[in-house]
Write an enzyme that holds these catalytic residues in place. Structure first.
Site, short mmCIF file in Angstrom:
data_model
loop_
_atom_site.label_atom_id
_atom_site.label_comp_id
_atom_site.label_asym_id
_atom_site.label_seq_id
_atom_site.Cartn_x
_atom_site.Cartn_y
_atom_site.Cartn_z
CB CYS A 102 35.80 28.50 37.69
SG CYS A 102 36.55 26.97 38.25
CG HIS A 143 37.33 33.92 37.19
ND1 HIS A 143 38.04 35.06 37.46
CD2 HIS A 143 37.77 32.99 38.09
CE1 HIS A 143 38.90 34.83 38.46
NE2 HIS A 143 38.74 33.58 38.86
NE ARG A 172 44.80 32.67 40.96
CZ ARG A 172 44.62 33.79 41.65
NH1 ARG A 172 45.41 34.83 41.48
NH2 ARG A 172 43.68 33.86 42.54
CB CYS A 204 40.99 29.69 41.97
SG CYS A 204 41.40 31.44 41.59
#
Lengths: 279, 126
Positions: A193, A197, A236, A240
């Protein structure tokens, strides 16, 4: 001799562990905020609640126009109606929550010492139903997203302040599990992640600009144009995870609740602005 | 006119084939040069969103809507005089940089060995 060797190795390991103290949640948060402050010097801290639009003025205008006639409005009124409708036993959601469930979404998720679990708002909604003899709702969209949207709506402007009690090893373990999920490489495509991000936030993956992690949870549930409807945070996460060809975890299972705990902690100090709209 | 052009074409072709065969015999290394169709196939694999999808992260040739996570794939011969190093980067980028976001295409079998060979040939023309 051999035993002695093993013993000293063990001692060494223990010693090593004791010396390299783990970063505390407070330290993690300070470090991440400093990182983003440096990466996006023009973004005021408060603005991270707006996700990718907090760092991309070009798409922000378009989005502000969408927010003028919010596509989630119907969900809020639908959620209010569901929230206010009594269960078969005459009780209602309001009976399950402090302050009748109004203006309290910023308290979730929290670590419940009694059950040893992270309690998310959606898990509390279904727990309330089951305690009152009702069937649990499906986790990712539909009525649960609407109810959550309404509860978040009544909490708009409230400041997120998630606690990881330092005297509670189980809470810390849940936080660490979430943190590990966020930073570990996963899936056939081998991405974390954080790869998208944190380290590449603000960069373009194809035509999409990657949002910063800080502020990720403030505006959920979210109306996504590509879904054409409202979805929960775990929906979500699911998406992802699938993007990198990793097997998603079950919504509201321990893994995603731990991830939400860590993820929301990283939004401490920000306002709730859910439900929101995104591309 | 047409006829003779065709003849000429065929003649050049067979000459090229002959030369090709000769070079092959004398310099086996030349076999590694990409042929036209290898390059075309490589371009298709590299651009395919569920295969290479290199454009997600790199400016690459005339591909549209490229991302900017990785460096533009230009001047590849200058940057990778050794073609094997280019292949190794695509096969498993984590060898050079364990933290890289770039997909280990070969190691994780996102692309087959043949597809990687094709992509290498295409990328080497950039």
């Amino acid at each position: 001799m051999k035993k002695l060797l093993i013993a000293s190795i063990l001692l060494g390991l223990l010693g090593g562990l004791a010396v390299t103290a783990q970063a505390t949640p407070q330290e993690d948060l300070a470090e991440l905020r400093a990182y983003f402050k440096n990466r996006f010097p023009n973004t005021p801290f408060k603005d991270y609640i707006n996700g990718v639009y907090s760092i991309d003025p070009a798409s922000r205008e378009e989005w502000e126009e969408i927010e003028e006639f919010p596509p989630y409005e119907l969900s809020i009124s639908n959620g209010k109606e569901l929230f206010d409708t009594p269960f078969a036993n005459g009780k209602s959601y309001a009976d399950c929550f402090v302050n009748g469930g109004i203006g309290i979404a910023e308290r979730y998720p929290f670590f419940d010492s009694n059950s040893g679990q992270v309690i998310t708002l959606e898990s509390a909604i279904n727990a309330c139903r089951e305690a009152n003899g009702e069937e649990p709702l499906k986790w990712q969209k539909g009525p649960i997203a609407d109810i959550s949207a309404y509860m978040h709506y009544t909490s708009r402007g409230n400041i997120i302040n998630i606690q990881v009690p330092s005297d509670n090893p189980a809470a810390l373990a849940a936080y660490e599990r979430g943190k590990n999920h966020f930073y570990a490489k996963r899936g056939q495509l081998n991405m974390s992640c954080a790869d998208c991000h944190v380290y590449n936030s603000g960069n373009k993956i194809r035509a999409d600009i990657l949002s910063p992690e800080i502020g990720h949870t403030t505006h959920f549930p979210v109306y996504r144009s590509s879904w054409g409807e409202l979805g929960t945070l775990h929906r979500r996460y699911d998406g992802c995870n699938k993007q990198v060809r990793a097997k998603p975890y079950p919504s509201q299972g321990e893994e995603y609740r731990a991830l939400e705990y860590f993820d929301t902690y990283m939004s401490n100090g920000l306002e709730i602005n859910g439900p929101g709209a995104r591309k | 006119m047409r006829q003779s052009a065709k003849k000429f074409f065929t003649a050049t072709l067979s000459l090229a084939a002959l030369l090709g065969a000769l070079t092959l015999l004398s310099f086996p290394a030349a076999a590694a040069e990409g042929t036209g169709s290898m390059i075309e196939k490589g371009k298709a694999v590299a651009e395919d969103r569920i295969k290479g999808n290199c454009l997600a992260c790199h400016v690459m040739g005339d591909g549209t809507l490229p991302g900017n996570i990785g460096p533009p794939l230009i001047a590849m011969k200058a940057r990778f005089p050794d073609k094997d190093k280019l292949r190794a980067q695509i096969w498993d980028a984590t060898v050079a940089n364990p933290d890289t976001i770039m997909i280990p295409f070969g190691r994780n079998r996102v692309l087959t060995e043949e597809e990687i060979d094709q992509v290498v040939e295409y990328v080497y023309t950039l």
